[in-house]
Scaffold this active site. Structure first.
Site, PDB file in Angstrom:
ATOM      1  N   GLU A 148     -34.341  -0.635 -58.435  1.00 35.82           N
ATOM      2  CA  GLU A 148     -34.414   0.246 -57.275  1.00 35.82           C
ATOM      3  C   GLU A 148     -34.084  -0.525 -56.007  1.00 35.82           C
ATOM      4  O   GLU A 148     -34.675  -1.580 -55.745  1.00 35.82           O
ATOM      5  CB  GLU A 148     -35.824   0.838 -57.125  1.00 35.82           C
ATOM      6  CG  GLU A 148     -36.272   1.693 -58.291  1.00 35.82           C
ATOM      7  CD  GLU A 148     -37.712   2.182 -58.125  1.00 35.82           C
ATOM      8  OE1 GLU A 148     -37.950   3.370 -58.344  1.00 35.82           O
ATOM      9  OE2 GLU A 148     -38.588   1.353 -57.784  1.00 35.82           O
ATOM     10  N   CYS A 149     -33.169  -0.014 -55.220  1.00 30.40           N
ATOM     11  CA  CYS A 149     -32.881  -0.479 -53.868  1.00 30.40           C
ATOM     12  C   CYS A 149     -32.600  -1.981 -53.832  1.00 30.40           C
ATOM     13  O   CYS A 149     -31.506  -2.419 -54.173  1.00 30.40           O
ATOM     14  CB  CYS A 149     -34.017  -0.090 -52.925  1.00 30.40           C
ATOM     15  SG  CYS A 149     -33.535  -0.059 -51.181  1.00 30.40           S
ATOM     16  N   GLY A 150     -33.553  -2.807 -53.422  1.00 30.77           N
ATOM     17  CA  GLY A 150     -33.312  -4.242 -53.386  1.00 30.77           C
ATOM     18  C   GLY A 150     -32.912  -4.794 -54.738  1.00 30.77           C
ATOM     19  O   GLY A 150     -32.061  -5.688 -54.836  1.00 30.77           O
ATOM     20  N   GLY A 183     -29.896   1.825 -58.406  1.00 29.68           N
ATOM     21  CA  GLY A 183     -29.493   2.595 -57.231  1.00 29.68           C
ATOM     22  C   GLY A 183     -30.520   2.473 -56.131  1.00 29.68           C
ATOM     23  O   GLY A 183     -31.521   1.758 -56.254  1.00 29.68           O
TER      24      GLY A 183
END
Length: 454
Positions: free
Chosen positions: A323-325, A425
């Site tokens: 997720e993200c990072g 993502g």
């Protein structure tokens, strides 16, 4: 603890109260309203106990009451920090607002008000808030950022004259924020030793706030009623797979319930780091949460053994959820201040850190391709808060699992890039809002561990 808007000081007041009550020998159960990792982490540090998020967008009233009830077990006092303004929600009715959450859990509200350049008007604002919404229990106010004794005297007389809402303390203006901030809010405690500053906040609370009166507000809260169902019904599954999760100063955004859901589903969780250089143990799956990889990009890029491990396991079909990072780490490059840093290269994409947010707020998405994590057709509620963006033209050609119905995602209204059994993502999820995610993750990891990777 609520405010009239963001930035009124309710986080600092909440931290001061949590620390002061803890020092007084009370066991404090902290909670944060809304999708937030950083404030929740600081609240947990101040209280000395894990902090859970309560979010009416993600969760039903039943789930919220269950989390609140069971995570408060053994505590003397529960402290919930709201977000944004007290009545601010997703629409003109205040849907998903802090006031709606307070009503869901029958929780009295204390309002922190920034009194900068205001005196008598504060009483009018308080009276307006007290009568604005049926069912709201506005039990007190804290007058924040007061300028001096004369200012405080006029404020207190105005409240006594025009309002029946009790003042539970006043706070002077502070010269500077005691906890440094960066682009996403307060700086992480992973990078900054804030224990001394939390104690100074507690000193401030003991001097300026009516701690006995605030505790009495909590003690007078309505009876909660019958115990709700457990957060995770039924017995935990037998251990079936080892799942590593990156938890260090670079990546540490995990809702506690996400990790608990994996354990309940049969995962043995193993903590690993991108920063310490230690070799990673053999695991059957990997979970990379969000965080601040842009701050540590050079150190991450230098840890080639960990990045190569990520790449090789992704190619071997290990279930990897990022997720993200974590997504940024799995891309080919991460650009920060004009410098490009080589990452794991699982996806032929680059991300670049930007001066302004590129995605912010709640998300709604539809799963458009089957994966080991989600079936096609599932609707997912989540959130995003990222300053980086994809900078590669090839993003549109990659397999993706999500079509964004609300929110930015990674590229062209898409998110959840897929490579074999890797999903990555910008979208964050909360396990209690996506109840099948943990079971599917553990099942896929168990299959991989038995030689069933694809």
């Amino acid at each position: 603890m609520a405010g009239l808007s963001g930035g009124t000081g309710k986080t600092i007041v909440s931290l001061a109260l949590a620390r002061a009550f803890r020092r007084a020998g009370r066991v404090v159960a902290p909670f944060k309203k809304g999708p937030d990792y950083i404030d929740a982490q600081w609240l947990g540090l101040a209280a000395g106990r894990g902090c859970s998020n309560l979010d009416p967008f993600f969760h039903s009233r039943e789930i919220i009451r269950s989390v609140f009830y069971h995570k408060s077990a053994g505590a003397d006092l529960s402290l919930v920090e709201g977000n944004r303004g007290l009545f601010d929600g997703m629409d003109e009715r205040g849907t998903c607002s802090s006031s709606e959450l307070a009503r869901m859990i029958d929780c009295p509200v204390i309002l922190a008000i920034d009194c900068t350049k205001m005196t008598r008007t504060v009483a009018a604002v308080v009276q307006g808030c007290a009568g604005f919404e049926p069912g709201l229990n506005l039990a007190g106010v804290i007058l924040n950022r007061t300028a001096g004794e004369r200012h405080r005297s006029v404020l207190l007389r105005s409240m006594e004259t025009y309002s029946d809402v009790p003042v539970l303390g006043v706070l002077p203006k502070m010269g500077a924020n005691p906890i440094p901030e960066r682009h996403m809010g307060l700086m992480s405690d992973q990078e900054y030793d804030g224990a001394g500053h939390l104690d100074r906040l507690a000193d401030l609370a003991e001097e300026w706030l009516d701690l006995d009166g605030i505790a009495a507000v909590a003690d007078a809260a309505p009876n909660f009623g019958p115990a709700p169902a457990p957060v995770f019904p039924g017995p935990a599954a037998a251990k079936a797979a080892r799942i590593g999760y990156v938890h260090d100063a670079a990546l540490w955004f995990y809702y506690p319930e996400n990790l608990e859901a994996l354990e309940h589903a049969g995962a043995e969780l193993v903590r690993v780091s991108l920063l310490d250089g230690e070799p990673w143990p053999e695991v059957d799956g990997l979970y990379l949460g969000g965080g601040f990889p842009e701050v540590f990009a050079e150190r991450i890029a230098a840890n080639r053994p960990a990045l190569d491990y990520l790449h090789s396991r992704a190619e071997a079909g290990m279930p990897i959820y990022a997720e993200c990072g974590g997504f940024m780490v799995l891309c080919d490059t991460l650009e920060v201040d004009g410098a490009s840093h080589k990452m794991a290269g699982v996806f032929p994409l680059g991300t670049a850190f930007c001066p302004r947010p590129q995605g912010l707020g709640y998300t709604e998405a539809e799963v458009v391709e089957d994966s080991v994590f989600f079936p096609r057709g599932e609707r997912i509620l989540g959130h995003e808060f990222h300053y980086s963006m994809c900078v590669s033209d090839g993003a549109a050609d990659l397999r993706h699992g999500l079509r964004m119905c609300r929110g930015q995602g990674s590229a062209l209204g898409r998110d959840g890039f897929l490579h074999r059994n890797t999903w990555a993502g910008y979208n964050h999820i909360h396990a209690l809002a996506v109840p099948g995610w943990a079971n599917r993750f553990v099942a896929a990891a168990a299959a991989y561990g038995k030689g069933g990777g694809q």
